[in-house]
Each structure stands twice: as C-alpha cells, then as structure tokens.
Scaffold this motif. Structure first.
Motif, PDB file in Angstrom:
ATOM      1  N   TYR A  58       0.918  -1.306   0.133  1.00  0.00           N
ATOM      2  CA  TYR A  58      -0.064  -0.049  -0.114  1.00  0.00           C
ATOM      3  C   TYR A  58       0.950   1.331   0.046  1.00  0.00           C
ATOM      4  O   TYR A  58       1.574   1.470   0.996  1.00  0.00           O
ATOM      5  CB  TYR A  58      -0.788  -0.174   1.081  1.00  0.00           C
ATOM      6  CG  TYR A  58      -1.928   1.435   1.177  1.00  0.00           C
ATOM      7  CD1 TYR A  58      -2.986   1.240   0.635  1.00  0.00           C
ATOM      8  CD2 TYR A  58      -1.505   2.088   2.285  1.00  0.00           C
ATOM      9  CE1 TYR A  58      -3.939   2.261   0.792  1.00  0.00           C
ATOM     10  CE2 TYR A  58      -2.397   3.191   2.446  1.00  0.00           C
ATOM     11  CZ  TYR A  58      -3.537   3.228   1.937  1.00  0.00           C
ATOM     12  OH  TYR A  58      -4.320   4.225   2.008  1.00  0.00           O
ATOM     13  N   ARG A  59       0.724   2.058  -0.861  1.00  0.00           N
ATOM     14  CA  ARG A  59       1.640   2.982  -1.051  1.00  0.00           C
ATOM     15  C   ARG A  59       1.439   4.692  -0.435  1.00  0.00           C
ATOM     16  O   ARG A  59       1.943   5.489  -0.888  1.00  0.00           O
ATOM     17  CB  ARG A  59       1.801   3.540  -2.655  1.00  0.00           C
ATOM     18  CG  ARG A  59       2.350   2.161  -3.527  1.00  0.00           C
ATOM     19  CD  ARG A  59       3.708   1.532  -2.913  1.00  0.00           C
ATOM     20  NE  ARG A  59       4.690   2.329  -3.327  1.00  0.00           N
ATOM     21  CZ  ARG A  59       5.667   2.263  -2.439  1.00  0.00           C
ATOM     22  NH1 ARG A  59       6.159   1.585  -1.371  1.00  0.00           N
ATOM     23  NH2 ARG A  59       6.854   3.258  -2.612  1.00  0.00           N
ATOM     24  N   LYS A  60       0.356   4.733   0.163  1.00  0.00           N
ATOM     25  CA  LYS A  60       0.048   5.699   0.864  1.00  0.00           C
ATOM     26  C   LYS A  60       0.176   5.844   2.349  1.00  0.00           C
ATOM     27  O   LYS A  60       0.436   4.988   2.924  1.00  0.00           O
ATOM     28  CB  LYS A  60      -1.549   6.323   0.485  1.00  0.00           C
ATOM     29  CG  LYS A  60      -1.876   6.499  -0.934  1.00  0.00           C
ATOM     30  CD  LYS A  60      -3.585   6.450  -1.101  1.00  0.00           C
ATOM     31  CE  LYS A  60      -3.663   6.829  -2.508  1.00  0.00           C
ATOM     32  NZ  LYS A  60      -5.139   7.103  -2.712  1.00  0.00           N
ATOM     33  N   VAL A  61       0.044   7.243   2.967  1.00  0.00           N
ATOM     34  CA  VAL A  61      -0.065   7.334   4.318  1.00  0.00           C
ATOM     35  C   VAL A  61      -1.414   8.121   4.598  1.00  0.00           C
ATOM     36  O   VAL A  61      -1.871   8.750   3.816  1.00  0.00           O
ATOM     37  CB  VAL A  61       1.232   8.361   4.827  1.00  0.00           C
ATOM     38  CG1 VAL A  61       2.484   7.333   4.736  1.00  0.00           C
ATOM     39  CG2 VAL A  61       1.074   9.629   4.179  1.00  0.00           C
ATOM     40  N   PRO A  62      -1.907   7.649   5.937  1.00  0.00           N
ATOM     41  CA  PRO A  62      -1.396   7.061   6.826  1.00  0.00           C
ATOM     42  C   PRO A  62      -1.483   5.581   6.599  1.00  0.00           C
ATOM     43  O   PRO A  62      -2.293   5.079   6.162  1.00  0.00           O
ATOM     44  CB  PRO A  62      -2.230   7.576   8.033  1.00  0.00           C
ATOM     45  CG  PRO A  62      -3.611   7.795   7.523  1.00  0.00           C
ATOM     46  CD  PRO A  62      -3.097   8.261   6.196  1.00  0.00           C
ATOM     47  N   ILE A  63      -0.488   4.889   7.374  1.00  0.00           N
ATOM     48  CA  ILE A  63      -0.435   3.437   7.694  1.00  0.00           C
ATOM     49  C   ILE A  63      -0.249   3.311   9.267  1.00  0.00           C
ATOM     50  O   ILE A  63       0.772   4.037   9.804  1.00  0.00           O
ATOM     51  CB  ILE A  63       0.793   2.609   7.090  1.00  0.00           C
ATOM     52  CG1 ILE A  63       0.607   3.044   5.586  1.00  0.00           C
ATOM     53  CG2 ILE A  63       0.848   1.209   7.580  1.00  0.00           C
ATOM     54  CD1 ILE A  63       1.945   2.221   4.762  1.00  0.00           C
ATOM     55  N   ASP A  74      -5.354   3.125   5.408  1.00  0.00           N
ATOM     56  CA  ASP A  74      -6.662   4.056   5.155  1.00  0.00           C
ATOM     57  C   ASP A  74      -7.028   4.798   6.568  1.00  0.00           C
ATOM     58  O   ASP A  74      -7.484   4.008   7.448  1.00  0.00           O
ATOM     59  CB  ASP A  74      -7.646   3.529   4.364  1.00  0.00           C
ATOM     60  CG  ASP A  74      -8.913   4.552   4.131  1.00  0.00           C
ATOM     61  OD1 ASP A  74      -8.735   4.951   2.803  1.00  0.00           O
ATOM     62  OD2 ASP A  74      -9.592   4.591   4.984  1.00  0.00           O
ATOM     63  N   SER A  75      -6.966   6.079   6.553  1.00  0.00           N
ATOM     64  CA  SER A  75      -7.320   6.934   7.984  1.00  0.00           C
ATOM     65  C   SER A  75      -8.789   6.362   8.392  1.00  0.00           C
ATOM     66  O   SER A  75      -8.795   6.058   9.672  1.00  0.00           O
ATOM     67  CB  SER A  75      -7.174   8.451   7.707  1.00  0.00           C
ATOM     68  OG  SER A  75      -8.234   8.746   6.646  1.00  0.00           O
ATOM     69  N   SER A  76      -9.739   6.092   7.786  1.00  0.00           N
ATOM     70  CA  SER A  76     -10.935   5.755   8.164  1.00  0.00           C
ATOM     71  C   SER A  76     -11.105   4.425   8.626  1.00  0.00           C
ATOM     72  O   SER A  76     -11.528   3.962   9.298  1.00  0.00           O
ATOM     73  CB  SER A  76     -12.148   6.096   7.012  1.00  0.00           C
ATOM     74  OG  SER A  76     -12.330   7.604   6.913  1.00  0.00           O
ATOM     75  N   ASN A 118     -17.766  -0.834   4.265  1.00  0.00           N
ATOM     76  CA  ASN A 118     -17.978  -0.314   5.878  1.00  0.00           C
ATOM     77  C   ASN A 118     -17.035   0.524   6.263  1.00  0.00           C
ATOM     78  O   ASN A 118     -17.024   0.445   7.871  1.00  0.00           O
ATOM     79  CB  ASN A 118     -18.045  -1.768   6.629  1.00  0.00           C
ATOM     80  CG  ASN A 118     -18.849  -2.897   6.007  1.00  0.00           C
ATOM     81  OD1 ASN A 118     -19.830  -2.841   5.441  1.00  0.00           O
ATOM     82  ND2 ASN A 118     -18.228  -4.371   5.958  1.00  0.00           N
ATOM     83  N   LYS A 119     -16.505   1.248   5.459  1.00  0.00           N
ATOM     84  CA  LYS A 119     -15.299   1.931   6.060  1.00  0.00           C
ATOM     85  C   LYS A 119     -15.821   2.800   7.364  1.00  0.00           C
ATOM     86  O   LYS A 119     -15.048   3.238   8.223  1.00  0.00           O
ATOM     87  CB  LYS A 119     -15.171   3.229   4.945  1.00  0.00           C
ATOM     88  CG  LYS A 119     -13.998   3.529   4.979  1.00  0.00           C
ATOM     89  CD  LYS A 119     -13.445   4.315   3.584  1.00  0.00           C
ATOM     90  CE  LYS A 119     -12.679   5.358   3.601  1.00  0.00           C
ATOM     91  NZ  LYS A 119     -12.134   5.848   2.200  1.00  0.00           N
ATOM     92  N   TYR A 120     -17.037   3.292   7.574  1.00  0.00           N
ATOM     93  CA  TYR A 120     -17.355   4.242   8.521  1.00  0.00           C
ATOM     94  C   TYR A 120     -18.412   3.438   9.717  1.00  0.00           C
ATOM     95  O   TYR A 120     -18.977   4.285  10.412  1.00  0.00           O
ATOM     96  CB  TYR A 120     -18.264   5.448   7.990  1.00  0.00           C
ATOM     97  CG  TYR A 120     -17.453   6.006   7.011  1.00  0.00           C
ATOM     98  CD1 TYR A 120     -16.356   7.053   7.299  1.00  0.00           C
ATOM     99  CD2 TYR A 120     -17.958   5.975   5.699  1.00  0.00           C
ATOM    100  CE1 TYR A 120     -15.596   7.629   6.341  1.00  0.00           C
ATOM    101  CE2 TYR A 120     -16.926   6.733   4.603  1.00  0.00           C
ATOM    102  CZ  TYR A 120     -16.102   7.430   5.090  1.00  0.00           C
ATOM    103  OH  TYR A 120     -15.161   8.080   4.175  1.00  0.00           O
TER     104      TYR A 120
END
Ligand code: GSH
Length: 288
Positions: A58-63, A74-76, A118-120
């Motif tokens: 996974y190439r993004k932050v935050p981790i 993924d922040s959420s 179901n992210k939220y």
C-alpha cells in the motif's frame, strides 16, 4: 493481544503511525489516538523517496502498524478498526479487520483504486451499540458526517492553502519545516513544491467544482458543520466528541498557522466548537 495477568498493569497494543505531518488524513488519525489517550510512535515519511514505507504494498500514508505485525491502511479504516477494538476489547485487531474487506475498482478517471467496505461502520454487538449510541439516529449521523469529511471537506484544504503564490509558499515553508526532507531537497521542495501546488490546486478546484473564491466553500462547509451540531449540543457526539467531530477537527487542524485558518476562524461560527475540541483532545477525554 494476549490476555493480561489480572494484577499486571494493562498495556495496550504497540502502535506505529507512518505519516506526513501536514497530511489531513494523518492528522485525523493522530486526533483519534490523542483523544483516546493511546500512545503511539511516529515515523515521519520522506514524501520524495518514501523509503520508510518501501516494505509496504500500500503506497499511501497514513499506515498504522499494530504490534509491528498487523498493518492498517486508510485513515477511516484505521479509526473504525481501533474504535471497535477499544469498545469491544474481546476481539483482536486481525479479527476485526476481517469485517473491512478491500475492494478493487476503477475510478471515474480510469485509475485502479482500492476501496473498503463498511469504512465508517464501527462493528458492535447490540448491547455495545446501545451503550455507544444511545440516541436513535446518532450512529447514522456520525457515519454521514465522517463521509462528508472525507468526500467534501478534505478537498477544500489544498485549494485554500495554496490559493495564492504567497499562501502556497508559506504552506510549503511549514511542510518542509515539519516534514522529513534533506537540506537541499527541502530547499527545492519548498520553491518547486509551492509553485507546483499553486498550479495543481487550480486543477483540484475545477475537479471538485469549487467556487472561484474557494474561501466561500470553506466557510459554508464549516458553517454547515456547526449548524448540524446545533445549539443544544457541545459536540456532534453530545457531551463528548464522536468520530465525526474527531475527523472534522483533524482535517481543519492542518491549516493552523496559515492564513486560511485565521480567515476561517474570523469569518465562520466554528471557533467555539474548535476550542472545545482542542481541550478535549489535549486532556485525552476519550481515555477510559
Ligand atoms: N483514503 C486514504 C486515507 O483516508 O487514508 C487517503 C490517503 C492519502 O491520499 N494520502 C496521501 C498519500 O499518501 C497523502 S495526503 N498519497 C500517496 C502519494 O502521494 O504518493
């Protein structure tokens, strides 16, 4: 997280946050962790080379790494997973993560993106739900505004903080000062980055259909947020912030010290809620 001996001091999981300090998604996660009084280590990622997250697919932050073995992306998802963990206590993080499967899909620009189901949604039993959301519609309301924060509010930040060349330069001055850059790299990042983001922010403004005067969208958004809370509640969560309060605060906080932040404070009704949030987080009011 193995069962603790009864008289051993309770130690939570070891959390490591990989972040860019000035990124609103990372700020959301820090806000959540600070409010709940969860200790964590920060690894500041160099945004040019990103060697600190070279090990990650996974190439993004935050981790967030839990106990150096379980990876949350993924922040959420990070926030929903850790909130579920805090409320239920019985379940392990890997067990909880199974509730948030990844979905690969193609976005409107033809690029492959990972989304999460179901992210939220905080995964609760009926009795836990009764406890966390005693008011009938509060769970739905929290989800709706968390999504609004990710899908709308966050897109107002770049067009506002890079609005003019001067603002863009002072934003990058802050990013370079707080972030992880080499000396020469920082110098170039500041001037090249400021110019690039000034240009890119105009494109973002069109992509997200913002008004010509991007401040007006920011003012309207935070005023909509304040009216949604209404006059009878301290926070959207009532007496205490809920996950929507924490998300909105985390996003707005990245503008602190910049002209867009001062303009927002002066021209909207957000400041009383904002200062209350700041206190709640400073005092780790969500620690139980
Ligand atoms: N949906 C993700 C979340 O909520 O965490 C978005 C995270 C995101 O876009 N992070 C940016 C990033 O790492 C930094 S603000 N982008 C990858 C890159 O720019 O290389």
């Amino acid at each position: 997280f193995a069962e603790q001996e009864t008289d051993a001091p309770e130690t939570g999981p070891k959390l490591t946050l990989y972040q860019y300090k000035a990124c609103p998604f990372c700020s959301k996660v820090r806000t959540f962790l600070d409010y709940h009084g969860l200790p964590y280590e920060i690894v500041e990622v160099n945004p040019v080379m990103r060697q600190e997250i070279k090990w990650s697919k996974y190439r993004k932050v935050p981790i967030v790494m839990v106990d150096e073995t379980v990876q949350l992306n993924d922040s959420s998802i990070i926030i929903s997973t850790l909130k579920t963990f805090l409320v239920t206590r019985g379940r392990t993080v890997p067990q909880i993560l199974l509730c948030y499967p990844e979905m690969k899909s193609t976005n409107d620009r033809g690029k492959e993106v990972i989304e999460y189901t179901n992210k939220y949604w905080v995964m609760l039993s009926e009795s836990e739900e009764q406890q966390l959301y005693p008011e009938k519609d509060s769970r739905k309301e929290e989800m709706k505004w968390r999504q609004w924060a990710d899908d709308w509010l966050v897109h107002l930040i770049s067009p506002n903080v890079y609005r003019t060349p001067t603002e863009s330069l002072s934003s990058f001055d802050y990013i370079v000062r707080e972030g992880k850059f080499g000396t020469l790299e920082g110098f170039f990042a500041k001037y090249v980055g400021a110019l690039a983001m000034f240009v890119i922010s105009k494109r973002l403004k069109r992509r997200h259909n913002l008004q010509d005067d991007v401040r007006q969208d920011l003012y309207k958004a935070v005023n909509d947020w304040v009216s949604a809370i209404g006059k009878k509640r301290k926070f959207m969560g009532g007496e205490q912030p809920n996950l929507a309060d924490l998300a909105v605060f985390g996003i707005l906080r990245v503008m602190e010290g910049l002209q867009s932040f001062d303009d927002m404070m002066e021209n909207t009704k957000v400041k009383h809620w904002y200062w209350r949030m700041e206190r709640a987080i400073q005092h780790h009011d969500g620690q139980n």
